[in-house]
Design a protein around this motif. Sequence first.
Motif, mmCIF file in Angstrom:
data_model
loop_
_atom_site.group_PDB
_atom_site.id
_atom_site.type_symbol
_atom_site.label_atom_id
_atom_site.label_comp_id
_atom_site.label_asym_id
_atom_site.label_seq_id
_atom_site.Cartn_x
_atom_site.Cartn_y
_atom_site.Cartn_z
ATOM 1 N N PRO A 13 -31.029 -20.637 -26.564
ATOM 2 C CA PRO A 13 -31.666 -19.825 -27.596
ATOM 3 C C PRO A 13 -32.694 -18.829 -27.078
ATOM 4 O O PRO A 13 -32.847 -17.735 -27.636
ATOM 5 C CB PRO A 13 -32.329 -20.862 -28.512
ATOM 6 C CG PRO A 13 -32.472 -22.093 -27.664
ATOM 7 C CD PRO A 13 -31.283 -22.079 -26.770
ATOM 8 N N ASP A 14 -33.396 -19.170 -26.019
ATOM 9 C CA ASP A 14 -34.471 -18.307 -25.549
ATOM 10 C C ASP A 14 -34.082 -17.408 -24.379
ATOM 11 O O ASP A 14 -34.899 -16.637 -23.880
ATOM 12 C CB ASP A 14 -35.681 -19.155 -25.160
ATOM 13 C CG ASP A 14 -36.234 -19.926 -26.360
ATOM 14 O OD1 ASP A 14 -36.312 -19.321 -27.453
ATOM 15 O OD2 ASP A 14 -36.546 -21.125 -26.206
ATOM 16 N N ALA A 24 -36.171 -6.099 -25.477
ATOM 17 C CA ALA A 24 -35.125 -7.113 -25.341
ATOM 18 C C ALA A 24 -35.233 -8.147 -26.455
ATOM 19 O O ALA A 24 -36.318 -8.367 -27.012
ATOM 20 C CB ALA A 24 -35.224 -7.800 -23.984
ATOM 21 N N TRP A 25 -34.097 -8.764 -26.770
ATOM 22 C CA TRP A 25 -34.042 -9.854 -27.742
ATOM 23 C C TRP A 25 -33.404 -11.072 -27.093
ATOM 24 O O TRP A 25 -32.473 -10.949 -26.280
ATOM 25 C CB TRP A 25 -33.187 -9.463 -28.947
ATOM 26 C CG TRP A 25 -33.896 -8.683 -30.010
ATOM 27 C CD1 TRP A 25 -35.214 -8.366 -30.073
ATOM 28 C CD2 TRP A 25 -33.282 -8.101 -31.162
ATOM 29 N NE1 TRP A 25 -35.477 -7.634 -31.198
ATOM 30 C CE2 TRP A 25 -34.311 -7.452 -31.893
ATOM 31 C CE3 TRP A 25 -31.988 -8.064 -31.659
ATOM 32 C CZ2 TRP A 25 -34.070 -6.776 -33.090
ATOM 33 C CZ3 TRP A 25 -31.741 -7.400 -32.841
ATOM 34 C CH2 TRP A 25 -32.775 -6.763 -33.558
ATOM 35 N N SER A 26 -33.879 -12.235 -27.489
ATOM 36 C CA SER A 26 -33.242 -13.487 -27.084
ATOM 37 C C SER A 26 -32.022 -13.721 -27.963
ATOM 38 O O SER A 26 -31.815 -13.048 -28.983
ATOM 39 C CB SER A 26 -34.220 -14.646 -27.254
ATOM 40 O OG SER A 26 -34.500 -14.843 -28.648
ATOM 41 N N TYR A 27 -31.225 -14.721 -27.578
ATOM 42 C CA TYR A 27 -30.069 -15.074 -28.414
ATOM 43 C C TYR A 27 -30.534 -15.582 -29.783
ATOM 44 O O TYR A 27 -29.891 -15.326 -30.798
ATOM 45 C CB TYR A 27 -29.211 -16.135 -27.711
ATOM 46 C CG TYR A 27 -28.285 -15.545 -26.687
ATOM 47 C CD1 TYR A 27 -27.111 -14.896 -27.080
ATOM 48 C CD2 TYR A 27 -28.569 -15.602 -25.331
ATOM 49 C CE1 TYR A 27 -26.257 -14.337 -26.149
ATOM 50 C CE2 TYR A 27 -27.714 -15.047 -24.400
ATOM 51 C CZ TYR A 27 -26.558 -14.405 -24.809
ATOM 52 O OH TYR A 27 -25.714 -13.840 -23.877
ATOM 53 N N ALA A 222 -20.582 -15.576 -21.675
ATOM 54 C CA ALA A 222 -21.125 -15.971 -20.372
ATOM 55 C C ALA A 222 -22.584 -16.402 -20.454
ATOM 56 O O ALA A 222 -23.125 -16.895 -19.467
ATOM 57 C CB ALA A 222 -20.985 -14.820 -19.382
ATOM 58 N N ARG A 223 -23.236 -16.208 -21.624
ATOM 59 C CA ARG A 223 -24.652 -16.533 -21.816
ATOM 60 C C ARG A 223 -25.553 -15.672 -20.933
ATOM 61 O O ARG A 223 -26.624 -16.107 -20.503
ATOM 62 C CB ARG A 223 -24.942 -18.011 -21.533
ATOM 63 C CG ARG A 223 -23.977 -19.011 -22.143
ATOM 64 C CD ARG A 223 -24.024 -19.015 -23.658
ATOM 65 N NE ARG A 223 -23.340 -20.176 -24.199
ATOM 66 C CZ ARG A 223 -22.144 -20.140 -24.811
ATOM 67 N NH1 ARG A 223 -21.525 -18.964 -24.957
ATOM 68 N NH2 ARG A 223 -21.603 -21.234 -25.290
ATOM 69 N N CYS A 224 -25.122 -14.442 -20.653
ATOM 70 C CA CYS A 224 -25.940 -13.567 -19.818
ATOM 71 C C CYS A 224 -26.440 -12.386 -20.652
ATOM 72 O O CYS A 224 -26.359 -12.410 -21.884
ATOM 73 C CB CYS A 224 -25.164 -13.106 -18.587
ATOM 74 S SG CYS A 224 -23.660 -12.170 -18.925
ATOM 75 N N GLU A 225 -26.975 -11.361 -20.006
ATOM 76 C CA GLU A 225 -27.630 -10.264 -20.708
ATOM 77 C C GLU A 225 -26.817 -8.975 -20.588
ATOM 78 O O GLU A 225 -26.267 -8.675 -19.531
ATOM 79 C CB GLU A 225 -29.026 -10.030 -20.131
ATOM 80 C CG GLU A 225 -29.812 -8.916 -20.829
ATOM 81 C CD GLU A 225 -31.173 -8.691 -20.186
ATOM 82 O OE1 GLU A 225 -32.191 -8.834 -20.890
ATOM 83 O OE2 GLU A 225 -31.221 -8.386 -18.982
ATOM 84 N N VAL A 226 -26.760 -8.211 -21.682
ATOM 85 C CA VAL A 226 -26.164 -6.880 -21.655
ATOM 86 C C VAL A 226 -27.279 -5.859 -21.852
ATOM 87 O O VAL A 226 -28.169 -6.039 -22.687
ATOM 88 C CB VAL A 226 -25.063 -6.719 -22.721
ATOM 89 C CG1 VAL A 226 -25.600 -6.891 -24.138
ATOM 90 C CG2 VAL A 226 -24.360 -5.374 -22.570
#
Length: 505
Positions: A13-14, A24-27, A222-226
Amino acid sequence: MHALLDEAAAEVPDASAIRDANGAWSYRRLAAFSHAFADWLRAHGVGRGDRVLVQLPSSRELVAMFYGTSRSGAVFVSLNPVMKPFHLRSVAENAEPALIIGDARTAGPLRELGAAPVHELADVLADVTRRCADLERTEGQEPAATPRPAAAPAHPDDVAALIYTSGSTAAPKAVVSPHRQVVFATRALTRALGYRRDDVVFCRFPLSWDYGLYKVLMTCVARCEVVLADGESDFVLLKRMRETGATVVPIVPSLATIITQLARRDREEPPPVRMFTNTGAALPQSTIDALRKHFPGARVVRQYGQTEAKRITVMPPEQDTERPTAVGLPLPGTRVLILDPEGAAVPTGQTGEIVAEGPHVMSGYWRNPEVSERTFRTDPATGAPRLHTGDYGSLDEDGYLYFEGRRDDMFKRKGLRMSTLEIESAAMDIPGVRAAAALAPTDRHDLALFVEADLDVPTITDELIARLEPAKIPAVVRVLSEFPFTLHGKNARQELAALLDGENQ
C-alpha cells in the motif's frame, strides 16, 4: 481490470505507484482516488457500458480516472490532448460518450462538438478530492456508518477501453479492449519482459496510446513505479531519467534517436537504465549500438505487436544480442502463425501473413463490423480467436518471428520484391541521418525517401549505393530540416506523400 490495482494496494500500500511532474502517489492513494472518481461518475449518471471520453495530459489523476472508470463499469476513452477538432468530431460521433472531461485548453473545443456534457478538469478534481478525503476518513469504520457505493457489476468480457489507433484520415477506428484480454496481455507481457518490484518505468507516451496505457497496468502487476513524462521537454529527458532513477525506458525509433543525441553530449553519469523496450518500427542497428554504448549494461529489447492484440512477440531480454533480425517469441499462452493467402500454414522460414492466436486477441473494432470481420477471425477448426495482422514475416525452426514489412510496405520494383523497411534501415545506418521514411512507388511517383539530416542529397545517395542493390536505390531523395511524426512518434507518411504529390502537380 481495476482488480490489478486493488491487489497491489493490498500487498504494497505504501510503495510508490506513480509519479508525474507534480509529485508521486502510493498505491494506497491511487486506489483511494480511483474509488472517489468512480463515486463521482455514478453521481453523474454514468453506468455500466457508458463511454467516458477524456482529453487530458498524462497525470496521476488521469490514471486514477482510468481505474475509477473501470470500477464504475464504464468504458475509458482517452484521446491525445493535441488531437484536432477535425478528428475529435468523428471520434465523438463513433464513441457516443455519456460524459466528457477536458482541461482549460480542451474543454472549449469539446463543448463545440455537442456530443455529451463536458466537465472541466479543475471542477472534477475539486469534487473528487473532497470525495477521496471523505472515503479516507471513514476507512476502518463500520460499514453501516458511511457505506461506500457498490461498484457496478463487471464481467471479464465487458469492454474496459476503446483505444483509437493513430492515423490521418477522418474515419475513426477504435480497438475494443475487454477486461479479460487486457488483464491477460498485461500479465503475460509483464512476465515476458521481466519487470521487477524495484523498477522505475519512464514512460514518454500518452495514455491515449496502448504503449502508454499498458505501462500503467504492467507496473501495477510488478508492484513498481511508473513515471509519466510525456509532457516533459526533450532537452531535460536525461536529467529527469536520473532524478527518477529510471531503470526501464519504453522507446520508439524517434525517441531513441533523441536519447542517443542527448547522451552523446552528456557529461554526467548515465541514468541507471537496465532495459529499453522498442516498438512502433524496427530500431536501426546503429541506434541499438549507440544505446548500448551510452547506457552500459542496458538491454535493448525488440518487440512486435499491434493494438489489436497489444503485443504479439517479445525478444527475451537476456537474448537481446542474439538473432539480431528477430522480433521475439510469442507471448506466453499465445501463438503466432504464418499463413498463405488461402489460410494454410507456410513452411518454416518462408514468408506469409503474420496471424496471432490466443486470449490477447481483442474483440474487434467499435461499431465497424466490416473491418472487424476481415481482421478478427476464428480458427475454423478450434474456434480460437485470431488476429490477421496484414503484416508479413516468417518463423524460424525455434519459433522466433522475423518481421518483413507491413501491408503497405511490400512492393515490387524492377522485378525485385522489397519493402520500405529495408530502405529506411539502410538510410538510418548512415551517420548523420536522424530519421528516415521511404514511400513505395505509386502511379504518381517512383520509390522515394525522406530523411532528416545535415547531409546533402548526393552524399545520402552515395551512402545508399554502398548499402543497397541498384533496384532499391530511391529515385527521389528529399532532405528535411524537421521530420513530421504522428501523435505516437511514428513517421507521418501521409504528410510526406502529400508533400511529394504537391511537388508533382
